[in-house]
Enzyme design. Structure first.
Site, mmCIF file in Angstrom:
data_model
loop_
_atom_site.group_PDB
_atom_site.id
_atom_site.type_symbol
_atom_site.label_atom_id
_atom_site.label_comp_id
_atom_site.label_asym_id
_atom_site.label_seq_id
_atom_site.Cartn_x
_atom_site.Cartn_y
_atom_site.Cartn_z
ATOM 1 C CG ASP A 36 -9.451 2.342 -0.678
ATOM 2 O OD1 ASP A 36 -8.471 2.200 -1.438
ATOM 3 O OD2 ASP A 36 -9.382 2.251 0.556
ATOM 4 C CD1 TRP A 43 -4.987 3.071 -3.581
ATOM 5 C CD2 TRP A 43 -3.852 4.875 -2.930
ATOM 6 N NE1 TRP A 43 -4.658 2.896 -2.258
ATOM 7 C CE2 TRP A 43 -3.959 3.993 -1.837
ATOM 8 C CE3 TRP A 43 -3.177 6.082 -2.754
ATOM 9 C CZ2 TRP A 43 -3.405 4.283 -0.583
ATOM 10 C CZ3 TRP A 43 -2.633 6.375 -1.507
ATOM 11 C CH2 TRP A 43 -2.758 5.476 -0.448
ATOM 12 N N GLY A 44 -2.897 4.445 -8.606
ATOM 13 C CA GLY A 44 -2.708 5.198 -9.852
ATOM 14 C C GLY A 44 -2.112 6.574 -9.651
ATOM 15 C CD GLU A 92 4.498 9.353 -6.008
ATOM 16 O OE1 GLU A 92 5.675 9.564 -6.338
ATOM 17 O OE2 GLU A 92 4.195 8.731 -4.980
ATOM 18 C CG ASP A 140 -2.324 0.476 0.916
ATOM 19 O OD1 ASP A 140 -2.453 1.325 0.019
ATOM 20 O OD2 ASP A 140 -3.281 0.063 1.601
HETATM 21 C C1 GLA Z 1 -5.908 1.417 1.486
HETATM 22 C C2 GLA Z 1 -6.104 0.381 0.376
HETATM 23 C C3 GLA Z 1 -7.237 -0.553 0.742
HETATM 24 C C4 GLA Z 1 -6.917 -1.244 2.056
HETATM 25 C C5 GLA Z 1 -6.655 -0.206 3.147
HETATM 26 C C6 GLA Z 1 -6.120 -0.831 4.415
HETATM 27 O O1 GLA Z 1 -6.989 2.276 1.589
HETATM 28 O O2 GLA Z 1 -6.365 1.023 -0.843
HETATM 29 O O3 GLA Z 1 -7.438 -1.518 -0.269
HETATM 30 O O4 GLA Z 1 -5.799 -2.074 1.894
HETATM 31 O O5 GLA Z 1 -5.701 0.765 2.732
HETATM 32 O O6 GLA Z 1 -5.843 0.130 5.396
#
Ligand code: GLA
Length: 401
Positions: A208, A186-187, A189, A152
């Protein structure tokens, strides 16, 4: 913290003879991974009993047989402090037998074991992150029998993301064990431009997902332009599935707005995009409709297509999209996606493919959800779709009969 012994865990160099052999299977994974992840439903409420029961359910309900092999523990599994040697410690209240025993159990069921960490000082939920501990953590995961790491992107130092992801990727390779590297930034940078080069096997290019229609629909549309780097060896991950959660998950946030039809649309679109399929509901108690979707062989085959090509947009209206995806064996899939609340007619003009009526060429299709056959479809095809729904046709081009 010490790296003593680190060089022992680096795999020996190939000898020169091997260097000239063409390796048949050079990639750790050749299809987008499938399995289950704890986050969408359970968040911090994870225990070894839950994980073992989930592994049992994957096998007993026939999901493992069609490819759902990875059992992934997400955030919140560790103690807040590392041990005296700088290693992460599983929370003994949640995992009293430890991670090695849990991995052994998962492996004994023929499944793979996944775990979670983060490129920052702390994970997104505030547990210890791997920054500065990459090689120790990778070695710890390898010692436990981990097969997959979701990595993450929270609480980071002032270091470029591509360097942080590359550090863990190289640490995993030095760990002595094959570990799939699931990058989750999350895409951000501009990761489309570097994520393959840092050795990731899959990459989350979405924020998310939550258990509601608008979040799902926005995320899915956003992916039309984010999917291009997806290819064998490094697949675009559209986030874990919400199908089957029905308001009972962490990501439901007390607001629940998905119906069986929306969960079906979500699963169909994830398969069409070729996303990894990580189930996010409690599969010990999964409803029949969701289970049937997860086990739909035609849809799973689409998601796992060997060419792993991303789709592209053919036509669009204000709230609808038609997209084409090239598949293995000269086949194609066409998706009709209506994100509006109301029913709508969606167009796909085959002249966009150079396949006007005058060519004498036509498609034979099968609707992957209903099984309906459509033969000798030439010139184009317009379909009337219910509000918030999707149809996916699979077929090939031939001379019109
Ligand atoms: C981020 C990730 C989620 C999850 C949470 C855990 O938000 O994008 O998929 O792993 O952290 O804290």
């Amino acid at each position: 913290m010490t790296l003593t012994g680190f060089y022992d865990i680096i795999k020996p160099q190939q000898n020169s003879e091997n260097l000239y052999k063409i390796k048949e299977n050079i990639m750790l994974i050749t299809r987008p991974p499938m399995g289950w992840n704890s986050w969408n439903t359970f968040a911090e409420n994870i225990t070894e009993d839950l994980i073992k029961e989930t592994a049992d359910a994957l096998v007993d309900k026939g999901l493992a047989d069609i490819g759902y092999k990875y059992v992934v523990i997400d955030d919140c599994w560790a103690l807040m402090e590392r041990d005296a040697d700088g290693r992460l410690v599983p929370d003994p209240k949640k995992f009293p037998s430890g991670m090695k025993a849990l991995a052994d159990y998962i492996h004994s069921k023929g499944l793979k074991f996944g775990i979670y960490s983060c490129d920052g000082y702390k994970t997104c939920a505030g547990y210890p992150g791997s920054y500065g501990y990459e090689y120790i953590d990778a070695k710890t995961f390898a010692d436990w029998g981990v097969d997959y790491l979701k990595y993450d992107n929270c609480n980071k130092p002032d270091v470029e993301g591509r360097l942080l992801y590359n550090r863990m990727s190289m640490a995993l390779k030095a760990s002595g064990r094959d570990i799939v590297f699931s990058a989750c930034n999350w895409g951000t940078e501009d990761s489309d431009s570097w994520i393959r080069s840092v050795g990731a096997h899959l990459y989350r290019s979405t924020g998310d997902i939550f258990d509601n229609y608008n979040n799902y629909a926005n995320l899915m549309i956003d992916q039309i332009t984010r999917n291009h780097p997806s290819a064998p060896g490094c697949f675009n991950d559209l986030d874990m599935l919400i199908t089957g959660i029905y308001g009972k998950g962490h990501v439901s946030m007390g607001v629940y707005s998905c119906t069986e039809e929306i969960y079906r649309m979500h699963f169909l679109t994830w398969c069409f995009y070729g996303s990894p399929l990580m189930i996010g509901c409690d599969i010990r108690n999964v409803d029949d409709a969701s289970l049937a979707l997860f086990k739909n062989e035609a849809l799973v085959r689409l998601a796992q297509d060997a060419e792993a090509r991303p789709p592209f947009l053919v036509q669009r209206g204000p709230y609808w999209y038609t997209m084409l995806r090239h598949l293995e064996d000269g086949e194609y899939a066409i998706a009709y996606i209506n994100i509006d609340d109301n029913d709508m007619t969606l167009d796909c003009d085959f002249a966009n493919f150079g396949l006007g009526e005058e060519t004498g060429l036509a498609f034979d299709f099968v609707d992957l959800m209903s099984g309906e056959q459509m033969k000798n479809v030439s010139g184009g095809l317009s379909l009337r779709l219910d509000g918030r729904s999707c149809r996916i046709l699979r077929g090939r081009v031939h001379a019109k009969a």
